[in-house]
Design a protein around this motif. Structure first.
Motif, PDB file in Angstrom:
ATOM      1  N   SER A  21      38.918  38.713  29.962  1.00 54.02           N
ATOM      2  CA  SER A  21      37.778  38.979  29.074  1.00 54.02           C
ATOM      3  C   SER A  21      36.478  38.424  29.669  1.00 54.02           C
ATOM      4  N   GLN A  34      35.434  40.881  32.358  1.00 54.44           N
ATOM      5  CA  GLN A  34      34.920  42.118  31.767  1.00 54.44           C
ATOM      6  C   GLN A  34      33.535  41.886  31.164  1.00 54.44           C
ATOM      7  N   LYS A  88      39.788  34.172  32.779  1.00 53.41           N
ATOM      8  CA  LYS A  88      40.347  35.146  31.847  1.00 53.41           C
ATOM      9  C   LYS A  88      39.795  36.540  32.135  1.00 53.41           C
TER      10      LYS A  88
END
Length: 187
Positions: A170, A173, A168
């Protein structure tokens, strides 16, 4: 009042969305029996200032015709470049073409475009607002533009990296933030 054909209106609207910058004009002479015949070669960069940019090369006997040919060639060869927050690169990247080498770095807001001649034209038409670029090697405008495009083609967004690694965005990040905090703690 006669109406224009629909395809001509669509073409004009498409042309209006692009900004073009003339990067370089080269005058060449061919010596013939009666004297010299001059020709012109133009290098043009075209972009929509929203992440799409292209460059083209055109040759003709007159300057306006060479510029028109170069602009048409640039519109045919557009590439899309992912931009972080619509203003800078996602990561630092190097590019090369022949003896021309360029190094592009992401920059914080307010930095502006710090780049020389041909590279500046590419970034302005691309819509990039903050970038630091260094040209190494050849200062030939053709090689510099091609090296800049080589670097921009290597640019990856977090979304494409996450898709390639099957994780993902996220998660990706979060790892980036963890690395940033680790560097600050070491200082």
């Amino acid at each position: 009042m006669a109406r224009e054909p629909r395809d001509r209106r669509d073409r004009e609207e498409r042309d209006n969305e692009f900004t073009d910058k003339l990067v370089h004009i080269n005058r060449v002479a061919k010596v013939v029996k009666g004297g010299r015949r001059f020709g012109f070669a133009a290098l043009v960069v075209v972009g929509d200032e929203k992440g799409r940019v292209g460059f083209g090369h055109g040759k003709a006997r007159e300057v306006p015709e060479a510029i028109r040919k170069a602009t048409d060639a640039a519109k045919r060869g557009l590439i899309r470049v992912p931009l972080r927050e619509g203003r800078t690169l996602h990561h630092d990247v190097a590019g090369r073409h022949g003896a021309g080498r360029v190094f592009l770095r992401a920059a914080p807001p307010g930095t502006g475009i710090i780049a020389g001649g041909p590279m500046r034209a590419v970034f302005e038409t691309l819509g990039m607002q903050d970038v630091v670029a260094k040209s190494l090697g050849s200062s030939n405008p053709y090689n510099m533009v091609r090296a800049t495009f080589d670097a921009l083609k290597r640019q990856d967004s977090p979304r494409t990296v996450a898709a390639r690694r099957n994780i993902k965005v996220s998660t990706l990040q979060a790892r980036r933030r963890d690395v940033g905090e680790g560097e600050q703690a070491a200082d």
